[in-house]
Design a protein around this motif. Structure first.
Motif, PDB file in Angstrom:
ATOM      1  N   PRO A 187      50.093  23.799  44.688  1.00 13.77           N
ATOM      2  CA  PRO A 187      50.010  22.994  45.907  1.00 13.77           C
ATOM      3  C   PRO A 187      51.404  22.608  46.386  1.00 13.77           C
ATOM      4  CG  PRO A 187      48.729  22.028  44.094  1.00 13.77           C
ATOM      5  CD  PRO A 187      49.593  23.085  43.506  1.00 13.77           C
ATOM      6  N   SER A 188      51.492  22.281  47.650  1.00 13.98           N
ATOM      7  CA  SER A 188      52.765  21.841  48.198  1.00 13.98           C
ATOM      8  C   SER A 188      53.058  20.434  47.690  1.00 13.98           C
ATOM      9  CB  SER A 188      52.662  21.834  49.722  1.00 13.98           C
ATOM     10  OG  SER A 188      53.745  21.116  50.260  1.00 13.98           O
ATOM     11  N   THR A 189      54.239  20.261  47.060  1.00 10.86           N
ATOM     12  CA  THR A 189      54.564  18.930  46.527  1.00 10.86           C
ATOM     13  C   THR A 189      55.630  18.243  47.367  1.00 10.86           C
ATOM     14  OG1 THR A 189      56.119  20.042  45.055  1.00 10.86           O
ATOM     15  CG2 THR A 189      53.980  19.443  44.126  1.00 10.86           C
ATOM     16  N   ASN A 190      56.007  18.899  48.468  1.00  8.84           N
ATOM     17  CA  ASN A 190      57.074  18.391  49.326  1.00  8.84           C
ATOM     18  C   ASN A 190      56.840  18.987  50.704  1.00  8.84           C
ATOM     19  OD1 ASN A 190      59.814  18.862  50.690  1.00  8.84           O
ATOM     20  ND2 ASN A 190      60.416  17.530  48.992  1.00  8.84           N
ATOM     21  N   ARG A 191      57.157  18.244  51.751  1.00 12.26           N
ATOM     22  CA  ARG A 191      56.815  18.761  53.085  1.00 12.26           C
ATOM     23  C   ARG A 191      57.556  20.064  53.411  1.00 12.26           C
ATOM     24  NH1 ARG A 191      60.471  17.671  57.229  1.00 12.26           N
ATOM     25  NH2 ARG A 191      62.315  16.672  56.359  1.00 12.26           N
ATOM     26  N   LYS A 192      58.683  20.310  52.712  1.00 14.44           N
ATOM     27  CA  LYS A 192      59.418  21.546  52.963  1.00 14.44           C
ATOM     28  C   LYS A 192      59.060  22.664  51.985  1.00 14.44           C
ATOM     29  CE  LYS A 192      63.617  19.969  55.264  1.00 14.44           C
ATOM     30  NZ  LYS A 192      65.071  19.786  55.073  1.00 14.44           N
TER      31      LYS A 192
END
Ligand SMILES: [Zn+2]
Ligand SMILES: [Zn+2]
Lengths: 303, 64
Positions: A187-192
């Motif tokens: 999963p994405s753990t940071n918006r970037k």
């Protein structure tokens, strides 16, 4: 041998599923395996914008083909690594594929981003193994491109055999951190950071090659010249001996691992923004920027 | 038998018809790692090949 479903002549027998299938039903089977992985591991949402990493090999092209077939919104992404004949030929395969199936493909070139240097040259200058440099640069560029262009997921063609090979290596060496992180879904753990998914994890390498050959997906058979002789390939061979004796071993090993993943805790990583590029990293300056800095120093030293 | 492997064509001395399964054994090919196609189509291991057949052998293992 007859197709188990329609009794027509079978084109393939799958020992791990004890299943013989005709051309039509093998197509449906592969499509269902991908759909099953997506649903079971919660990989993708309908309508989300997916960037598919294309290498020109059987896995990535088959992945793009099947995702499109399943109705997902995909675009392709190819990195020209500058590895002579291999890169030229793989790029040609990707472009032909994209053209034939109406898939938009984006291309970035390592040489353009590294002042004319190719992956083998960058590896030499930074004294890192070519595959490690290549992996870092590819992951960084794909993520950056996806983020800057509004994609939410990055899909790669890792198949069951790849995952089993990595899992086997991680268990032999008890790499607890890696075991905690190995998953078809990051999963994405940071918006970037884009979410990363592997929709082919329930498909064996043999099935994917059979699919590509049967439905006319023209892929590059040639291997990247840097990969040969690795422990990883040796392990794949060992696992194939086991699979021949005991069909279904790969699937049991991998699916069992995912069911018991709670035994391996995921390490919390503290992400900071790279002081140079602003993308998430665990250190002050990210690996990508560090590699670029070393290349720049080299160029300065020469003039 | 005319065999294409990684773009190269070779001739294989097969005097009589042979079961696909036996060809795998004869050539020492792992059924997990190689696929055999006849006239561009996959063929199951119980079928027979004739000495005049043209086949293609494809390695499926990749380096990841
Ligand atoms: Zn059928
Ligand atoms: Zn950076």
């Amino acid at each position: 041998m007859k197709c188990k479903i329609c009794k027509e002549d079978a084109i393939i027998y799958l020992p791990s599923h004890n299943l013989a299938l005709c051309e039509q039903h093998f197509f449906d089977f592969c499509k269902r395996r991908v759909q099953k992985a997506i649903k079971r591991y919660n990989l993708l949402d309908e309508g989300e914008k997916i960037l598919v990493a294309l290498s020109g090999g059987k896995d990535s092209l088959t992945l793009a083909y099947l995702l499109k077939e399943l109705g997902y919104k995909i675009e392709g992404y190819y990195i020209d690594l500058g590895i002579e004949e291999y890169s030229e030929r793989s790029k040609e395969k990707v472009l032909n594929f994209a053209d034939r199936y109406g898939i938009k493909v984006h291309i970035e070139q390592v040489k353009e981003l590294f002042w004319g240097y190719s992956i083998p040259q960058i590896a030499y200058i930074t004294r890192r193994p070519a595959c490690s440099v290549c992996g870092h640069i590819k992951r960084y560029l794909m993520n950056r491109f996806g983020y800057e262009n509004g994609f939410s997921a990055l899909a790669t063609g890792h198949n069951l055999d790849d995952e089993v090979g990595v899992l086997f290596g991680n268990i032999i060496n008890w790499k607890m951190g890696y075991l905690g992180r190995q998953s078809p879904l990051l999963p994405s753990t940071n918006r970037k950071l884009l979410k990363k998914v592997k929709p082919l994890v329930l498909c064996g390498e043999r099935e994917i090659a059979a699919f590509a050959l049967t439905y006319g997906i023209d892929y590059i058979e040639m291997e990247c010249p840097h990969v040969k002789g690795s422990t990883y390939l040796y392990n794949k061979g060992l696992i194939n001996r086991l699979e021949e004796k005991s069909p279904g071993s790969k699937l049991r090993f991998y699916q069992g691992f995912l069911e018991n993943k709670h035994l391996f805790k995921e390490e919390d990583v503290d992400l900071k923004e790279c002081e140079v590029c602003g993308y998430p990293t665990t250190s002050r300056i990210c690996t990508f920027c560090n590699i670029r800095r070393k290349i720049k120093e080299r160029i300065k030293g020469q003039t | 038998m005319e065999v294409t492997f990684q773009g190269n064509i070779q001739n294989l001395d097969i005097p009589h018809k042979i079961k696909v399964k036996d060809l795998y054994n004869k050539l020492g090919l792992s059924p997990e790692e190689y696929l055999i196609l006849k006239d561009g189509k996959l063929i199951t291991h119980d079928k027979y090949l004739d000495p005049e057949d043209k086949i293609r052998i494809v390695k499926v293992v990749s380096g990841g």
